[in-house]
Design a protein around this motif. Structure first.
Motif, PDB file in Angstrom:
ATOM      1  N   VAL A   1     -13.958   9.998 -11.135  1.00  0.00           N
ATOM      2  CA  VAL A   1     -13.134   9.153 -10.274  1.00  0.00           C
ATOM      3  C   VAL A   1     -12.074  10.053  -9.629  1.00  0.00           C
ATOM      4  N   ARG A   2     -12.037  10.070  -8.322  1.00  0.00           N
ATOM      5  CA  ARG A   2     -11.052  10.873  -7.601  1.00  0.00           C
ATOM      6  C   ARG A   2      -9.933  10.024  -7.005  1.00  0.00           C
ATOM      7  N   TRP A   3     -10.173   8.705  -6.896  1.00  0.00           N
ATOM      8  CA  TRP A   3      -9.150   7.806  -6.349  1.00  0.00           C
ATOM      9  C   TRP A   3      -9.522   6.396  -6.774  1.00  0.00           C
ATOM     10  N   SER A   4      -8.518   5.612  -7.137  1.00  0.00           N
ATOM     11  CA  SER A   4      -8.745   4.199  -7.439  1.00  0.00           C
ATOM     12  C   SER A   4      -7.549   3.403  -6.939  1.00  0.00           C
ATOM     13  N   TYR A   5      -7.818   2.161  -6.592  1.00  0.00           N
ATOM     14  CA  TYR A   5      -6.778   1.302  -6.041  1.00  0.00           C
ATOM     15  C   TYR A   5      -7.135  -0.149  -6.317  1.00  0.00           C
ATOM     16  N   VAL A   6      -6.156  -0.929  -6.730  1.00  0.00           N
ATOM     17  CA  VAL A   6      -6.322  -2.370  -6.878  1.00  0.00           C
ATOM     18  C   VAL A   6      -5.401  -3.038  -5.873  1.00  0.00           C
ATOM     19  N   SER A   7      -6.006  -3.821  -5.000  1.00  0.00           N
ATOM     20  CA  SER A   7      -5.271  -4.534  -3.957  1.00  0.00           C
ATOM     21  C   SER A   7      -4.868  -5.908  -4.480  1.00  0.00           C
ATOM     22  N   PRO A   8      -3.761  -6.458  -3.997  1.00  0.00           N
ATOM     23  CA  PRO A   8      -3.494  -7.873  -4.309  1.00  0.00           C
ATOM     24  C   PRO A   8      -4.729  -8.693  -3.918  1.00  0.00           C
ATOM     25  N   ILE A   9      -5.063  -9.672  -4.719  1.00  0.00           N
ATOM     26  CA  ILE A   9      -6.331 -10.391  -4.601  1.00  0.00           C
ATOM     27  C   ILE A   9      -6.563 -10.998  -3.213  1.00  0.00           C
ATOM     28  N   GLY A  10      -5.507 -11.425  -2.539  1.00  0.00           N
ATOM     29  CA  GLY A  10      -5.664 -12.062  -1.232  1.00  0.00           C
ATOM     30  C   GLY A  10      -5.510 -11.111  -0.054  1.00  0.00           C
ATOM     31  N   ILE A  11      -5.467  -9.819  -0.304  1.00  0.00           N
ATOM     32  CA  ILE A  11      -5.231  -8.840   0.758  1.00  0.00           C
ATOM     33  C   ILE A  11      -6.443  -7.928   0.907  1.00  0.00           C
ATOM     34  N   ASN A  12      -6.937  -7.798   2.128  1.00  0.00           N
ATOM     35  CA  ASN A  12      -8.008  -6.861   2.435  1.00  0.00           C
ATOM     36  C   ASN A  12      -7.403  -5.456   2.424  1.00  0.00           C
ATOM     37  N   PRO A  13      -7.873  -4.556   1.544  1.00  0.00           N
ATOM     38  CA  PRO A  13      -7.265  -3.236   1.431  1.00  0.00           C
ATOM     39  C   PRO A  13      -7.627  -2.273   2.560  1.00  0.00           C
ATOM     40  N   GLY A  14      -8.546  -2.661   3.427  1.00  0.00           N
ATOM     41  CA  GLY A  14      -8.939  -1.771   4.505  1.00  0.00           C
ATOM     42  C   GLY A  14      -9.655  -0.539   3.975  1.00  0.00           C
ATOM     43  N   ALA A  15      -9.631   0.540   4.758  1.00  0.00           N
ATOM     44  CA  ALA A  15     -10.392   1.732   4.385  1.00  0.00           C
ATOM     45  C   ALA A  15      -9.579   3.015   4.416  1.00  0.00           C
TER      46      ALA A  15
ATOM     47  N   PRO B   1     -21.196  11.565  -3.300  1.00  0.00           N
ATOM     48  CA  PRO B   1     -19.972  10.769  -3.478  1.00  0.00           C
ATOM     49  C   PRO B   1     -20.296   9.278  -3.356  1.00  0.00           C
ATOM     50  N   VAL B   2     -19.610   8.469  -4.147  1.00  0.00           N
ATOM     51  CA  VAL B   2     -19.863   7.026  -4.176  1.00  0.00           C
ATOM     52  C   VAL B   2     -18.546   6.287  -4.004  1.00  0.00           C
ATOM     53  N   ILE B   3     -18.596   5.248  -3.191  1.00  0.00           N
ATOM     54  CA  ILE B   3     -17.472   4.330  -3.019  1.00  0.00           C
ATOM     55  C   ILE B   3     -17.875   3.034  -3.713  1.00  0.00           C
ATOM     56  N   LEU B   4     -17.097   2.614  -4.693  1.00  0.00           N
ATOM     57  CA  LEU B   4     -17.315   1.311  -5.323  1.00  0.00           C
ATOM     58  C   LEU B   4     -16.270   0.355  -4.797  1.00  0.00           C
ATOM     59  N   ALA B   5     -16.733  -0.746  -4.236  1.00  0.00           N
ATOM     60  CA  ALA B   5     -15.831  -1.786  -3.739  1.00  0.00           C
ATOM     61  C   ALA B   5     -16.066  -3.043  -4.569  1.00  0.00           C
ATOM     62  N   PHE B   6     -15.238  -3.235  -5.605  1.00  0.00           N
ATOM     63  CA  PHE B   6     -15.292  -4.455  -6.397  1.00  0.00           C
ATOM     64  C   PHE B   6     -14.593  -5.549  -5.599  1.00  0.00           C
TER      65      PHE B   6
ATOM     66  N   ARG C   1     -21.978   7.097  -0.402  1.00  0.00           N
ATOM     67  CA  ARG C   1     -22.699   5.836  -0.455  1.00  0.00           C
ATOM     68  C   ARG C   1     -21.734   4.738  -0.862  1.00  0.00           C
ATOM     69  N   LEU C   2     -21.783   3.616  -0.179  1.00  0.00           N
ATOM     70  CA  LEU C   2     -20.942   2.461  -0.476  1.00  0.00           C
ATOM     71  C   LEU C   2     -21.741   1.453  -1.286  1.00  0.00           C
ATOM     72  N   LEU C   3     -21.127   0.960  -2.368  1.00  0.00           N
ATOM     73  CA  LEU C   3     -21.717  -0.092  -3.186  1.00  0.00           C
ATOM     74  C   LEU C   3     -20.691  -1.196  -3.360  1.00  0.00           C
ATOM     75  N   GLY C   4     -21.065  -2.425  -3.025  1.00  0.00           N
ATOM     76  CA  GLY C   4     -20.219  -3.579  -3.305  1.00  0.00           C
ATOM     77  C   GLY C   4     -20.604  -4.142  -4.663  1.00  0.00           C
ATOM     78  N   ILE C   5     -19.614  -4.575  -5.440  1.00  0.00           N
ATOM     79  CA  ILE C   5     -19.890  -5.132  -6.775  1.00  0.00           C
ATOM     80  C   ILE C   5     -19.048  -6.383  -6.992  1.00  0.00           C
ATOM     81  N   SER C   6     -19.726  -7.475  -7.386  1.00  0.00           N
ATOM     82  CA  SER C   6     -19.010  -8.672  -7.834  1.00  0.00           C
ATOM     83  C   SER C   6     -19.813  -9.311  -8.951  1.00  0.00           C
ATOM     84  N   VAL C   7     -19.252 -10.344  -9.557  1.00  0.00           N
ATOM     85  CA  VAL C   7     -19.938 -11.026 -10.653  1.00  0.00           C
ATOM     86  C   VAL C   7     -20.900 -12.101 -10.154  1.00  0.00           C
ATOM     87  N   ASP C   8     -21.041 -12.257  -8.851  1.00  0.00           N
ATOM     88  CA  ASP C   8     -22.002 -13.210  -8.303  1.00  0.00           C
ATOM     89  C   ASP C   8     -23.427 -12.752  -8.614  1.00  0.00           C
TER      90      ASP C   8
END
Length: 167
Positions: free
Chosen positions: A133-147, A37-42, A71-78
């Motif tokens: 994909v078993r779950w997806s969520y988009v948080s408001p840009i200024g809000i930490n969505p937690g876990a 299982p993989v967690i993608l955190a954009f 496994r957790l993977l962080g992804i950004s355009v940096d």
């Protein structure tokens, strides 16, 4: 993209494969993690305050994610150099993947690229061991969505089996 939240890939979608740089000389692909299982955190940017708090929080709860086998993977355009400095400064123990060139290609494939800003949404995906994909969520840009949503989705991947009683 407008001020409306993105439309992330919904549950049941096949997660698009990708290969991104995790360091200046190493890459990681989603296909390499098949069977896990993989967690993608954009997230929008390494050095923004909310992103820093979010990534530090995920780093603190890595053992909880690991108990599920995920496994957790962080992804950004940096770029990778930015990721390396950010990960070192924040003492992160999970890969940060650079969706730098072509800019945002992976975020676009997951439906979470912010065209106007040139960044990603703050979006989360839980992908099962078969690449669905078993779950997806988009948080408001200024809000930490937690876990909580991540943990619920991971638990639903591996529902607990209650032991049978001696009847």
């Amino acid at each position: 993209m407008s001020d409306n939240l993105a439309s992330p890939l919904p549950a049941g979608s096949v997660a698009p494969d990708f290969r991104l740089f995790s360091t200046t000389d190493q890459t990681l692909s989603l296909a390499e993690l098949k069977g896990t299982p993989v967690i993608l955190a954009f997230y929008p940017a390494d050095w923004s305050p909310v992103c820093g708090d979010q990534m530090i929080f995920y780093n603190q709860i890595l053992p909880t994610f690991a108990k599920t086998g995920a496994r957790l993977l962080g992804i950004s355009v940096d770029g990778v150099w930015c990721h390396e400095a950010f990960a070192a400064e924040r003492k992160l123990h999970f890969p940060l993947l650079s969706d730098f060139e072509p800019k945002g290609a992976v975020a676009r494939s997951f439906g979470v690229y912010r065209e106007k800003e040139g960044t990603t949404e703050r979006a989360l995906f839980v992908i099962d061991a078969n690449g669905i994909v078993r779950w997806s969520y988009v948080s408001p840009i200024g809000i930490n969505p937690g876990a909580d949503g991540i943990l619920d989705a991971l638990e639903n991947l591996n529902p607990r089996v209650e032991p049978e009683g001696d009847t």
